[in-house]
Design an enzyme around this catalytic site. Structure first.
Site, short mmCIF file in Angstrom:
data_model
loop_
_atom_site.label_atom_id
_atom_site.label_comp_id
_atom_site.label_asym_id
_atom_site.label_seq_id
_atom_site.Cartn_x
_atom_site.Cartn_y
_atom_site.Cartn_z
N LYS A 184 -46.65 -62.22 74.70
CA LYS A 184 -46.74 -62.33 75.55
C LYS A 184 -48.25 -62.89 75.28
CE LYS A 184 -49.54 -60.33 78.63
NZ LYS A 184 -50.43 -59.71 80.26
N ASP A 202 -46.05 -62.83 82.25
CA ASP A 202 -47.09 -62.08 82.33
C ASP A 202 -46.39 -61.89 84.11
OD1 ASP A 202 -48.11 -64.13 84.18
OD2 ASP A 202 -50.07 -64.21 83.71
#
Length: 313
Positions: A184, A202
């Site tokens: 991420k 996320d």
């Protein structure tokens, strides 16, 4: 959760607008009937749910139909959030990398309020690698988990200094080897500091794509792979921003503002939140609700108010 149903919401909306188009016909047009097609930004979102009767996705929606619906959602979000951007303040790849690591388990706002002092004290990887841990911990304390984050920041800074000549690498395989950096974080840095397309999964992104029935996967890596197969690579970075923007401003986790949602006709989960337009508008956050955003230094095209510095609100 509102007790209203899509059917009753559609009847009320139709009566309020005098429209004769059916919900399915409106949905097929990509939601233009919901927004008037011309409105932009916060105005479009604030008025969006007045004119559209949301529809449920078919129980046995084909993969092709889902892909088409997903791409229509992306196009609609592009009109609602033409200014979508990373909500962390940064001036270079190193600052974005550090800010993204700090953003774990806290808000981007709190990170943005903390990083000015951090980067004033440690402007380069070399400076941060040589920091006194207790002094850095005190600076980043407002972001939470400050001891673990200090260890990660000093570790990745040392790795940048020793292995990459003090520069942030522009490859995923190099970034994920740095302490405290996962896919991420790497995709955030690649997409926004280097222009390399990436999907940032996320909490908001994963929640919304499951709510929209693009996938039922929970694992972020699997979610990334599924969504990457729906959209062309050129859309990945901006898609990530648009979905996260929508999740933070309208499609909230506990009580989504369904009645103020401009993509309601395309959402199979319509009705999980407040469907009354007036009540829903009161749930809008950040610029959509007339409040400051998360960046102290937002882009020039951002239509909202800058966030206050730490201690000023």
């Amino acid at each position: 959760m509102s007790s209203s149903t899509p059917g009753t919401a559609g009847k009320k909306t139709k009566a309020a607008t005098g429209g004769k188009a059916s919900a399915s016909r409106k949905a097929a047009t990509g939601g233009k009937a919901a927004t008037g097609g011309k409105a932009s930004g916060p105005r479009k979102a604030a008025t969006g749910a007045r004119a559209a009767a949301p529809r449920k996705a078919p129980k046995a929606e084909s993969h092709l139909a889902m892909v088409r619906r997903a791409r229509r959602i992306n196009r609609e979000l592009a009109e609602v959030y033409p200014y979508a951007h990373p909500e962390l303040d940064f001036r270079n790849p190193f600052e974005l990398l550090v800010a993204t690591v700090l953003s774990a388990q806290t808000t981007d706002l709190r990170v943005n309020q903390t990083t000015p002092a951090l980067f004033a004290a440690y402007p380069t990887p070399e400076d941060m690698a040589a920091a006194v841990p207790e002094e850095m911990e005190e600076i980043i304390r407002p972001t939470g988990f400050f001891r673990a984050k200090t260890k990660s920041l000093m570790g990745l800074s040392a790795a940048l200094r020793d292995e990459f000549g003090g520069e942030v690498p522009g490859r995923l395989e190099d970034l994920v080897k740095l302490p405290g950096v996962g896919r991420k974080t790497a995709n955030v840095v690649l997409g926004n500091a280097f222009g390399v397309p990436g999907i940032t999964v996320d909490t908001h992104f994963g929640r919304l794509v499951r709510r929209w029935k693009w996938t039922d996967e929970e694992d972020p890596v699997k979610v990334e792979a599924v969504v990457a197969g729906i959209f062309p690579k050129s859309e990945w970075t901006m898609l990530s921003h648009r979905v996260v923007f929508h999740g933070r401003r309208i499609c909230h986790a506990r009580k989504p503002a369904c009645g103020a949602c401009p993509i309601a006709p395309l959402c199979p989960s319509y009705g999980e939140g407040e469907t009354d337009p007036e009540k829903a508008r009161k749930l809008l956050k950040y610029e959509m609700g007339g409040h400051p955003g998360q960046r102290l230094s937002p882009p020039a095209d951002y239509p909202g108010k800058p966030a206050p510095a730490l201690g000023n609100g």
